[in-house]
Enzyme design. Structure first.
Site, PDB file in Angstrom:
ATOM      1  N   ARG A 243       0.858  -1.185   0.000  1.00 49.80           N
ATOM      2  CA  ARG A 243       0.000   0.000   0.000  1.00 49.80           C
ATOM      3  C   ARG A 243       0.897   1.240   0.000  1.00 49.80           C
ATOM      4  O   ARG A 243       1.899   1.290   0.725  1.00 49.80           O
ATOM      5  CB  ARG A 243      -0.894   0.031   1.240  1.00 49.80           C
ATOM      6  CG  ARG A 243      -2.097  -0.905   1.177  1.00 49.80           C
ATOM      7  CD  ARG A 243      -3.130  -0.479   0.131  1.00 49.80           C
ATOM      8  NE  ARG A 243      -4.295  -1.333   0.110  1.00 49.80           N
ATOM      9  CZ  ARG A 243      -4.437  -2.424  -0.655  1.00 49.80           C
ATOM     10  NH1 ARG A 243      -3.454  -2.801  -1.462  1.00 49.80           N
ATOM     11  NH2 ARG A 243      -5.545  -3.115  -0.627  1.00 49.80           N
ATOM     12  N   GLU A 272      -2.757   7.579  -4.375  1.00 53.12           N
ATOM     13  CA  GLU A 272      -3.234   6.986  -5.603  1.00 53.12           C
ATOM     14  C   GLU A 272      -4.540   7.617  -6.078  1.00 53.12           C
ATOM     15  O   GLU A 272      -5.451   7.760  -5.249  1.00 53.12           O
ATOM     16  CB  GLU A 272      -3.518   5.499  -5.285  1.00 53.12           C
ATOM     17  CG  GLU A 272      -2.867   4.539  -6.195  1.00 53.12           C
ATOM     18  CD  GLU A 272      -2.886   3.143  -5.583  1.00 53.12           C
ATOM     19  OE1 GLU A 272      -1.935   2.789  -4.871  1.00 53.12           O
ATOM     20  OE2 GLU A 272      -3.865   2.441  -5.817  1.00 53.12           O
ATOM     21  N   HIS A 290      -0.977  -0.108  -9.874  1.00 50.23           N
ATOM     22  CA  HIS A 290      -1.633  -1.018  -8.918  1.00 50.23           C
ATOM     23  C   HIS A 290      -2.220  -2.233  -9.641  1.00 50.23           C
ATOM     24  O   HIS A 290      -3.430  -2.454  -9.642  1.00 50.23           O
ATOM     25  CB  HIS A 290      -2.720  -0.273  -8.122  1.00 50.23           C
ATOM     26  CG  HIS A 290      -3.040  -0.936  -6.802  1.00 50.23           C
ATOM     27  ND1 HIS A 290      -3.409  -0.235  -5.677  1.00 50.23           N
ATOM     28  CD2 HIS A 290      -3.049  -2.243  -6.439  1.00 50.23           C
ATOM     29  CE1 HIS A 290      -3.643  -1.083  -4.685  1.00 50.23           C
ATOM     30  NE2 HIS A 290      -3.431  -2.307  -5.123  1.00 50.23           N
TER      31      HIS A 290
HETATM   32  C1  GLV Z   1      -5.123  -5.129  -3.853  1.00 50.15           C
HETATM   33  O1  GLV Z   1      -4.373  -4.220  -3.631  1.00 50.15           O
HETATM   34  C2  GLV Z   1      -5.679  -5.950  -2.824  1.00 50.15           C
HETATM   35  O2  GLV Z   1      -5.528  -5.635  -1.636  1.00 50.15           O
HETATM   36  O3  GLV Z   1      -6.317  -6.947  -3.177  1.00 50.15           O
END
Ligand code: GLV
Ligand code: GLV
Length: 329
Positions: A243, A272, A290
């Site tokens: 993250r 983001e 991502h």
């Molecule tokens: C993606 O970032 C997830 O947490 O599945």
């Protein structure tokens, strides 16, 4: 009455079919604003909301919500105030397991891509600047024989360790940074004798590649800040597939632009989809939108799990992947 499910964003099959078969499915055609999501959750028209990691589900929204459950289309659930959900008797579920290998692949891709300067190299070719083999064109770093430090030792960290060992890397880990807990032989399992636990400070100072695999919470927000970047090797590369807010992104831009560390491979960003000022201008970075779990089979599995979780919660049943099972106690 069947399950009344709200899908905040269309997700792949089999979710729409499963949900439509279970009751009444409502799919928003544009991602809801906070106010819209708040109003929808408070309306009493839905049993369960199937959310994305972009959907902020905070304590005030949960206090007003008249829903039984939230099914997050993600393994991470930092977008949801789980403690507040529990307090209001609202179940939360996620999609663990199915995206582990895909995300570890992206971690490995970022390690290799940053080490070997793949973005600079690709750009050089496309821009017609490749004028023939040269002894010192785009020299990068090795991966084999160098040290990978894993912050975290959950599923994705282990899958990354497995790959890194295959590439001949030395693998160190710190299981719960910045704190510590001892990982015993049983938990080490297949990794016994192959990877080594070290304290977080040592991990920071000795990694050639420092890869982040911790959940985002108040202990890990800005885990990698200016002080940590200062203690990394000048030749080190930071990898983040977890993250964005785990890294102080402004401090990272500073460290990269002053040569404090050598590079960064990032699949997630602090704000983001916005990037810290200057980040996109740095050549020594690989920046991805991502896409850790972005394969067709993985997204379909996430869709299946999140739909089944939603249907279970709508029917008052414990979902297969509960985040706060204590709600059902
Ligand atoms: C993606 O970032 C997830 O947490 O599945
Ligand atoms: C998530 O899947 C993790 O535990 O690493």
């Amino acid at each position: 009455m069947g399950a009344r499910i709200l899908l905040t964003t269309p997700v792949p099959e089999p979710a729409p079919s499963l949900l439509a078969a279970a009751g009444e499915l409502t799919v928003l055609d544009a991602p809801p604003t906070y106010a819209e999501l708040d109003a929808l959750c408070a309306s009493g028209e839905f049993d369960v909301v199937l959310t994305q990691l972009r959907d902020l589900v905070d304590a005030p929204l949960l206090a007003r919500a008249r829903i039984k459950g939230i099914s997050n289309y993600a393994v991470g659930h930092n977008n949801i105030d789980v403690a507040a959900a529990t307090e209001h008797g609202i179940a939360v579920a996620n999609t663990p397991g199915v995206l582990t290998d895909a995300t570890a692949d992206i971690a490995m891709l970022l390690i290799l891509g940053t080490a070997r300067r793949v973005i600079e190299a690709d750009r050089l070719v496309r821009e017609g600047r490749f004028t023939g083999w040269e002894p010192e064109l785009l020299l990068g770093f090795d991966v084999s024989g160098r040290t990978l430090g894993l912050a975290g030792f959950g599923r994705i960290a282990r899958a990354t360790a497995r790959r890194a060992l295959g590439f001949g890397m030395e693998v160190l880990f710190a299981p719960r940074p910045p704190g510590d807990r001892v990982v015993g032989p049983e938990e080490l399992g297949e990794f016994a004798g192959k990877v080594r636990q070290v304290p977080w400070d040592e991990l920071v100072a000795s990694s050639d590649y420092l890869s982040l695999h911790v959940p985002l919470n108040q202990d890990t927000r800005h885990l990698v800040d200016a002080a940590v970047l200062e203690r990394m090797k000048p030749s080190a590369i930071l990898i983040n597939t977890a993250r964005g807010p785990i890294v102080d992104e402004d401090a990272l831009v500073h460290a990269l632009s002053t040569g404090r560390i050598a590079g960064a491979g990032l699949d997630v960003f602090e704000n983001e989809p916005l990037l810290a000022e200057g980040l996109a201008l740095l050549p020594n970075t690989v920046l991805l939108p991502h896409v850790g779990s972005a394969t067709v089979p993985v997204r379909a599995e996430m869709a299946r799990l999140s739909a089944l979780n939603a249907i279970a919660m709508a029917g008052g049943q414990v979902p297969a992947h509960p985040v706060n099972p204590e709600v059902y106690a």
